[in-house]
Design a protein around this motif. Structure first.
Motif, PDB file in Angstrom:
ATOM      1  N   UNK A   1      -1.090  50.812   4.729  1.00 14.83           N
ATOM      2  CA  UNK A   1      -1.842  51.689   5.624  1.00 14.83           C
ATOM      3  C   UNK A   1      -1.280  51.649   7.032  1.00 14.83           C
TER       4      UNK A   1
ATOM      5  N   UNK B   1       1.863  51.432   7.911  1.00 11.29           N
ATOM      6  CA  UNK B   1       2.998  52.347   7.985  1.00 11.29           C
ATOM      7  C   UNK B   1       2.531  53.791   7.888  1.00 11.29           C
ATOM      8  N   UNK B   2       1.501  54.030   7.070  1.00 10.04           N
ATOM      9  CA  UNK B   2       0.976  55.388   6.985  1.00 10.04           C
ATOM     10  C   UNK B   2       0.361  55.813   8.307  1.00 10.04           C
ATOM     11  N   UNK B   3      -0.208  54.846   9.021  1.00 10.50           N
ATOM     12  CA  UNK B   3      -0.769  55.167  10.329  1.00 10.50           C
ATOM     13  C   UNK B   3       0.306  55.680  11.269  1.00 10.50           C
TER      14      UNK B   3
END
Lengths: 382, 106
Positions: B11, B13-15
């Motif tokens: 999450x 990295x997705x942020x």
């Protein structure tokens, strides 16, 4: 793994939106922009600190995570500066910083080819083009005075609506990303054939016994027999025996017993152990690929270590065990570039061809567009 | 990292990818300079690249990374054509203002 509360997520998003609004270019509001910058940085830092409470105990893996924070901060700061800078020349330069930070992030994710391809293609080609076009197509302004910049650079167009919509999208994306959800394998429980396909695509088992060079069966079928033989020799899986046997003889040199077993027997035995471990490792098919890979590596290590202890008549010392593990890992390691190449050419060769066609069409189009002679329409009206 | 990434670390990295994408989106709608508008679409591509590679790492296979190659190809082709068009438009009206073309009158 924790569940991030939605309230903190939305609160951070709203604060970030306010901060970005303050940073938008507007006439005569420098102090406001600085306040906005500080608020934005505080929001991001606060949100990361909040997320860090839910992080599982990473232990030794925590160090690369520091890289994530640094590179992410640089990327986000660069992104904000790209969109809020008054002078168009600086935006591509901040974008180069975003590219470099993204490349760093990709290195953390073990994607070294993509990281450097990104730097080369984006930073080296696309952004250079942008800078040149900006220099060709810009209107003269004083370097020191912001107020002589053209109006369309100094004032943001519809900043409130854009920021609201953009951060709404961001909040939704982050909500989807941070809520807990089942892994992709679990959700396919009710569709067995889809599940098999997901497992088969992961190369955790393939990596075990085959070299990275694997020719599709249908290619081999169409060859003449003599070519097939020649190619099959090239595509044969590399035997793990040689490095292992070398290590064994090296470890065994310390023993007093001089008459070691026959070299061929050792080779056959090691190969049997390797393949046997591969068969038992098939039970890890159900796991996620990276878990399966590690489990397979451990199975291999145990099997080979058993054989080594049998030959050396003593259990392996930790240092020797580490060397054995390294030898196995070295044999099984596949280069990132090699794997991407295989994925591209085996998985979607059509996509590769289409990408080439797209580039060709873009090249022709750009040349044709640039050749047009354009009459200047502003001669009369200014 | 040893190749095992808990889903909350994913999450993170997705942020980053989502924030880059949203920033590019806001920049595209906000800025009036034609060239900077296209630069913001490239920023959106960056967000997508980070997300794709994060998922590729999470799933353990390289399909996400192969797709990034295609994303780079399309981004390069789009940048070339967009800049050629922008230069053409600049020669017509001597301004990079997107509002100059607001009534779509060629």
């Amino acid at each position: 793994m924790g569940h991030v509360s939605s309230f903190s997520l939305f609160a951070a998003t709203v604060l970030g939106a306010i901060a970005l609004l303050m940073m938008m270019p507007r006439p005569g509001g420098v102090a406001l922009r600085r306040i906005g910058a500080v608020l934005g940085a505080a929001t991001l830092g606060g949100f990361w600190l909040w997320l860090a409470r839910f992080l599982p105990d990473l232990g030794a893996n925590a160090t690369p995570f520091a890289y994530y924070y640094v590179f992410s901060a640089i990327a986000i700061i660069g992104g904000v500066r790209v969109i809020t800078h008054t002078r168009p020349v600086y935006s591509p330069l901040w974008f180069v910083m975003v590219i470099l930070a993204s490349a760093g992030l990709l290195l953390v994710l073990a994607a070294e080819f993509i990281a450097f391809a990104l730097v080369i293609i984006y930073g080296g080609a696309i952004l250079v083009t942008y800078v040149f076009v900006i220099m060709l197509a810009s209107q003269a302004t004083e370097a020191s005075d912001d107020s002589t910049a053209p109006a369309y650079d100094r004032i943001a167009r519809e900043p409130l609506a854009a920021t609201v919509v953009g951060f709404l999208l961001l909040a939704m994306l982050l909500h989807m990303a941070t809520i807990e959800r089942p892994s992709s394998l679990e959700r396919l429980e009710d569709r067995p054939e889809a599940r098999l396909r997901v497992v088969a695509d992961s190369d955790s088992i393939i990596e075990l016994t085959t070299l990275p060079r694997r020719a599709p069966a249908r290619v081999l079928e169409r060859l003449r027999p003599e070519d097939r033989e020649h190619l099959a020799a090239e595509f044969e899986p590399a035997s793990p025996v040689k490095p292992l046997a070398a290590l064994l003889s090296e470890l065994g040199d310390d023993d007093e017993a001089d008459d070691g077993p026959d070299a061929d027997d050792v080779a056959t035995d090691l190969l049997e152990a390797w393949e046997e471990a591969g068969r038992t490792a098939a039970e890890y098919e159900d796991e996620l690929p990276h878990t399966a890979r590690r489990a397979v590596a451990e199975t291999l290590l145990e099997a080979v270590e058993q054989r080594f202890s049998a030959y050396l008549d003593r259990p392996l010392e930790p240092a020797e065990r580490a060397r054995l593990a390294k030898a196995i890992a070295d044999h099984r390691r596949v280069d990132n570039i090699e794997r991407i190449g295989l994925d591209l050419f085996e998985g979607n060769p059509l996509g590769l061809e289409l990408a080439g066609v797209i580039l060709l069409v873009a090249l022709i189009g750009a040349v044709l567009i640039a050749r047009q002679r354009v009459t200047d329409e502003t001669g009369a009206g200014g | 990292m040893t190749g095992e990434m808990p889903s909350l670390v994913l999450s993170h990295f997705l942020l980053t990818g989502a924030v880059l994408f949203a920033l590019g989106l806001i920049g595209f709608v906000t800025r009036r300079n034609l060239i900077i508008m296209f630069l913001c679409t490239e920023l959106m591509f960056q967000g997508v690249v980070v997300t794709l590679v994060a998922f590729a790492f999470y799933h353990g296979n390289l399909e996400g990374q192969s797709f990034v190659i295609f994303v780079l190809t399309i981004a390069a082709a789009e940048a070339a054509l967009a800049l050629a068009l922008v230069v053409l438009l600049f020669r017509r009206r001597r301004t990079l203002d997107a509002a100059a073309w607001a009534d779509l009158r060629g």
